[in-house]
Design a protein around this motif. Structure first.
Motif, PDB file in Angstrom:
ATOM      1  N   SER A 141       1.564 -14.053 -41.856  1.00 54.32           N
ATOM      2  CA  SER A 141       0.816 -14.854 -41.194  1.00 54.32           C
ATOM      3  C   SER A 141       0.765 -14.298 -40.110  1.00 54.32           C
ATOM      4  O   SER A 141      -0.090 -14.880 -39.409  1.00 54.32           O
ATOM      5  CB  SER A 141       0.604 -16.405 -41.421  1.00 54.32           C
ATOM      6  N   ILE A 142       1.132 -14.428 -39.212  1.00 56.24           N
ATOM      7  CA  ILE A 142       1.690 -14.277 -37.663  1.00 56.24           C
ATOM      8  C   ILE A 142       0.740 -12.701 -37.631  1.00 56.24           C
ATOM      9  O   ILE A 142       0.645 -12.094 -37.705  1.00 56.24           O
ATOM     10  CB  ILE A 142       2.264 -14.659 -36.767  1.00 56.24           C
ATOM     11  N   PRO A 143      -0.570 -13.394 -36.501  1.00 52.68           N
ATOM     12  CA  PRO A 143      -1.022 -11.495 -36.155  1.00 52.68           C
ATOM     13  C   PRO A 143      -0.688 -10.793 -35.288  1.00 52.68           C
ATOM     14  O   PRO A 143       0.839 -11.716 -34.317  1.00 52.68           O
ATOM     15  CB  PRO A 143      -2.423 -12.292 -35.338  1.00 52.68           C
ATOM     16  N   HIS A 144      -0.034  -9.119 -35.111  1.00 49.67           N
ATOM     17  CA  HIS A 144       0.662  -8.958 -34.510  1.00 49.67           C
ATOM     18  C   HIS A 144       0.139  -8.786 -33.194  1.00 49.67           C
ATOM     19  O   HIS A 144       0.955  -9.070 -32.307  1.00 49.67           O
ATOM     20  CB  HIS A 144       0.482  -7.123 -34.696  1.00 49.67           C
ATOM     21  N   PHE A 145      -0.955  -9.214 -32.710  1.00 56.28           N
ATOM     22  CA  PHE A 145      -1.172  -9.750 -30.911  1.00 56.28           C
ATOM     23  C   PHE A 145      -0.412 -10.440 -30.758  1.00 56.28           C
ATOM     24  O   PHE A 145      -0.252 -10.800 -29.646  1.00 56.28           O
ATOM     25  CB  PHE A 145      -2.919  -8.833 -30.957  1.00 56.28           C
ATOM     26  N   PHE A 146      -0.506 -11.763 -31.226  1.00 57.02           N
ATOM     27  CA  PHE A 146      -0.291 -13.379 -31.259  1.00 57.02           C
ATOM     28  C   PHE A 146       1.162 -12.954 -30.374  1.00 57.02           C
ATOM     29  O   PHE A 146       1.804 -13.652 -29.568  1.00 57.02           O
ATOM     30  CB  PHE A 146      -0.706 -13.822 -31.874  1.00 57.02           C
ATOM     31  N   LEU A 147       2.001 -12.331 -31.669  1.00 63.42           N
ATOM     32  CA  LEU A 147       3.576 -11.784 -31.521  1.00 63.42           C
ATOM     33  C   LEU A 147       3.820 -11.672 -30.446  1.00 63.42           C
ATOM     34  O   LEU A 147       4.750 -11.873 -29.839  1.00 63.42           O
ATOM     35  CB  LEU A 147       3.608 -11.773 -33.304  1.00 63.42           C
ATOM     36  N   GLY A 148       2.544 -10.615 -30.160  1.00 66.19           N
ATOM     37  CA  GLY A 148       3.413  -9.374 -28.812  1.00 66.19           C
ATOM     38  C   GLY A 148       3.012 -10.241 -27.589  1.00 66.19           C
ATOM     39  O   GLY A 148       4.066 -10.273 -26.844  1.00 66.19           O
ATOM     40  N   LEU A 149       2.069 -10.857 -27.638  1.00 71.52           N
ATOM     41  CA  LEU A 149       1.296 -12.238 -26.370  1.00 71.52           C
ATOM     42  C   LEU A 149       2.816 -12.901 -26.167  1.00 71.52           C
ATOM     43  O   LEU A 149       2.956 -12.825 -25.063  1.00 71.52           O
ATOM     44  CB  LEU A 149       0.058 -12.480 -26.749  1.00 71.52           C
ATOM     45  N   GLY A 150       3.541 -13.172 -27.678  1.00 65.49           N
ATOM     46  CA  GLY A 150       3.731 -14.266 -27.018  1.00 65.49           C
ATOM     47  C   GLY A 150       5.821 -13.474 -27.122  1.00 65.49           C
ATOM     48  O   GLY A 150       5.984 -14.192 -25.994  1.00 65.49           O
ATOM     49  N   ALA A 151       5.750 -12.798 -27.308  1.00 63.18           N
ATOM     50  CA  ALA A 151       7.071 -12.082 -27.490  1.00 63.18           C
ATOM     51  C   ALA A 151       7.288 -11.323 -25.578  1.00 63.18           C
ATOM     52  O   ALA A 151       8.247 -11.451 -24.611  1.00 63.18           O
ATOM     53  CB  ALA A 151       7.300 -10.532 -27.954  1.00 63.18           C
ATOM     54  N   ILE A 152       6.150 -10.948 -25.180  1.00 62.80           N
ATOM     55  CA  ILE A 152       6.063 -10.344 -24.165  1.00 62.80           C
ATOM     56  C   ILE A 152       5.831 -11.532 -22.880  1.00 62.80           C
ATOM     57  O   ILE A 152       6.826 -12.167 -21.925  1.00 62.80           O
ATOM     58  CB  ILE A 152       4.537  -9.339 -23.301  1.00 62.80           C
ATOM     59  N   TYR A 153       5.673 -12.680 -23.683  1.00 60.41           N
ATOM     60  CA  TYR A 153       6.032 -14.407 -22.723  1.00 60.41           C
ATOM     61  C   TYR A 153       7.143 -15.171 -22.317  1.00 60.41           C
ATOM     62  O   TYR A 153       7.087 -14.552 -21.574  1.00 60.41           O
ATOM     63  CB  TYR A 153       5.309 -15.322 -23.200  1.00 60.41           C
TER      64      TYR A 153
END
Lengths: 316, 310
Positions: A141-153
């Protein structure tokens, strides 16, 4: 077996043909043509018409299609609207990083999904099972871009463990360690998303095997549970999982587009976004066509592998 | 038709035996099957949670003008402001109230999800039913077209088509609807193929019923389960796709608020690092809505699966 492979290829051929027609129609539907994109703004209408005629853009559609197709068969995908380079060259520059990213992501996905799936199946309805189900639903369910932004953060900004993007440190000497360091975050993000759906497959596949008679036999002859699961059950449970990767390839490609964009990973996904920005349709359709062929091939390979791995399956 | 009822009743009774406590004599005709499924659905805790969250998001979308403190387009006196008592979630870089935009964003996500899925369920059901019912070369052609559509990586083709047609809410719904049907077509074809072999359909053929009557009145109603489950997961997938497109700048365009385009600003590292209120809330809203729909889909699948013993 051989017959089966030949028949599968024969079925794939018309599909491949359909794929090229669909790709060609989209390129043609696209606004703008090579001439308008290449010519300088001062050119007169007569100049443009002349050049159009020279490039064969006034020919009937089917003539253009045959010309385009024979070009592709010779490895010529046309020229980019934006950089005027040969599309083939642009793609071959980018394909390595994408394959590296996808390959690592698949390995990570299997490493996450197989143990979690087994644990969740062997301890069905335990807290472990609920935890893994929740994990898999989150992954789906998690969009890749949100997961990616979270990971970068978290990993790049707050803890500063990994770089925020790119493939090598700017101005650095590069090298394997440097690339690896840049690879971890995007591959983790891409891999986690795929692992989500994979966990469900592993779980249901192991659950199905656990109900089989030969496992009861293995237990009744006094085999330790560890061996029952990891030797007898797992081998058979893993067979259907082969096909999962075939089904996930289109998902992987879509995920790679978004992930590469976020992490500035210099692969085909990033090229896709850049080409869309510059409305570079020849490049886009060449990539789509290649991706479709890759999907067709991977489906064929997984089907063949599946029949090799499970001799019970008979194709006729 | 009477044969169809018998079949449904058989299933209902077998479900009933798996669920203790429910008195068998209460089962009526067709309605009972529905009731069994509803009962099984409501036993699935995550599915119920999903239904509650989804209902809340749906209400948020419908009641957006009442819930939002100000217009999602109005520019306030501050820009890039952190959350405060005045602006609950802060303001964006143009100065618009983020809380109001977040509420209005639900409208975009839900209309893409529901609109696109409605289009492709219709296309997929009709094509799948035709392929399955008529078989032979009709089936062959439709299935090869399905293969062609399934070979293209979904997101890449959508990106190209949307960029050709021009990014807008309407175009996204149309493109997603026109490209999403192969999965449903395959499912419906499979169900039609198996149902076609049943005696009551053969009886219908013997009675001289027309093909559309057999397909739409006697076959398709029995495929509703898998279609519904697939459509539910499809809504979640369409919401993610819209958000991804908008995030990449190829989706719903500002000033219209979409959760995806609200996250777009976070592509800049300074925003990502220092203004988390710009990108965390819309991301969480996407996650919540997609998660709740997927849970509902899982609950529906379990409830309708005759093999599931929960």
């Amino acid at each position: 077996m051989f017959q089966y492979i030949v028949r599968r290829i024969l079925i794939a051929l018309p599909v491949l043909f359909g794929v090229t027609i669909f790709s060609f129609l989209i390129v043609n539907m696209a606004p703008g043509n090579p001439v308008e994109m290449q010519i300088n703004p001062d050119a007169t209408a007569a100049d443009i018409a002349l050049k159009k005629e020279a490039l064969g853009l006034n020919d009937p559609l089917y003539v253009q299609y045959v010309r385009w197709l024979s070009g592709i068969l010779h490895g010529n995908f046309g020229f980019s609207f934006s950089t005027h380079q040969a599309v083939t060259g642009m793609i071959s520059d980018r394909i390595g990083p994408t394959l590296l990213l996808m390959g690592t992501a698949i390995i990570i996905a299997y490493l996450i999904a197989i143990p979690i799936g087994i644990l969740s199946a062997t301890r069905q309805y335990s807290w472990m099972d609920y935890l893994s189900t929740s994990f898999s639903f989150l992954g789906i369910s998690i969009p890749h871009f949100f997961l990616g932004l979270g990971a970068i953060y978290v990993f790049s900004i707050v803890f500063q463990i990994f770089p925020t993007g790119g493939m090598n440190t700017l101005g650095g000497t590069g090298g394997f360690a440097d690339t690896f360091n840049h690879l971890i975050l995007p591959a983790l993000v891409l891999g986690t998303g795929i692992a989500g759906s994979m966990v469900r497959y592993v779980r249901s596949s192991v659950l199905e095997i656990l109900g089989q008679d030969y496992l009861r036999t293995a237990r009744s002859k006094g085999l330790k549970e560890f061996f029952v699961i990891n030797k007898h059950a797992l081998r058979n449970a893993l067979i259907p999982i082969i096909t999962v990767i075939g089904m996930d390839i289109p998902l992987l490609i879509g995920g790679a587009v978004v992930t590469e964009q976020i992490f500035q990973w210099p692969g085909l996904g990033q090229l896709t976004i850049q080409s869309i920005g510059s409305r570079d349709y020849p490049t886009l359709m060449a990539m789509n066509l290649m991706a479709a062929v890759a999907v067709l091939l991977s489906n064929l390979i997984t089907d063949v592998l599946y029949s090799v791995a499970d001799p019970r399956i008979k194709y006729n | 038709m009477s044969m169809a009822n018998v079949k449904l009743d058989d299933q209902a009774v077998s479900f009933e035996q798996q669920i203790p406590l429910a008195p068998i004599e209460e089962l009526g005709e067709e309605e009972s099957y529905l009731r069994v499924i509803t009962k099984r659905f409501f036993k699935h805790k995550l599915a119920v949670l999903g239904l509650i969250v989804f209902t809340l998001i749906l209400l948020m979308a419908i009641l957006a003008p009442l819930l939002a403190p100000r217009s999602p387009y109005a520019i306030t006196d501050q820009f890039s402001a952190a959350p405060s008592s005045k602006y609950m979630l802060g303001t964006d870089q143009v100065g618009r109230d983020l809380f109001s935009r977040l509420i209005y964003g639900s409208r975009v996500s839900l209309s893409v999800g529901i609109g696109a899925v409605a289009i492709y369920v219709a296309i997929g059901t009709i094509l799948g039913a035709i392929a399955g019912y008529f078989g032979k070369w009709v089936d062959m052609i439709i299935m090869r077209i399905t293969d062609v559509f399934m070979s293209f990586p979904y997101l890449m083709v959508i990106l190209v088509l949307v960029s050709i047609m021009g990014p807008s809410l309407f175009n996204i719904i149309v493109v997603l609807g026109l490209l999403g049907w192969p999965g449903i077509a395959r499912i419906v074809r499979g169900s039609v193929l198996s149902i076609k072999q049943m005696d009551y359909i053969k009886a219908g053929v013997a009675l001289g019923y027309s093909a559309p009557r057999l397909v739409f009145q006697h076959i398709l109603p029995n495929c509703l389960g898998p279609i519904l489950v697939n459509a539910t997961f499809g809504i979640a997938a369409a919401i993610i796709t819209e958000a991804s497109l908008s995030f990449l700048g190829m989706g719903v365009q500002p000033p219209t608020a979409s959760w995806g385009n609200m996250l777009k600003d976070a592509q800049s590292l300074s925003v990502l690092a220092s203004q988390p209120w710009l990108w965390v809330p819309p991301g969480i809203m996407i996650l919540l809505s997609v998660l709740s729909i997927n849970f509902m889909g899982d609950g529906l699948r379990d409830a309708m699966d005759p093999k599931s013993l929960r």
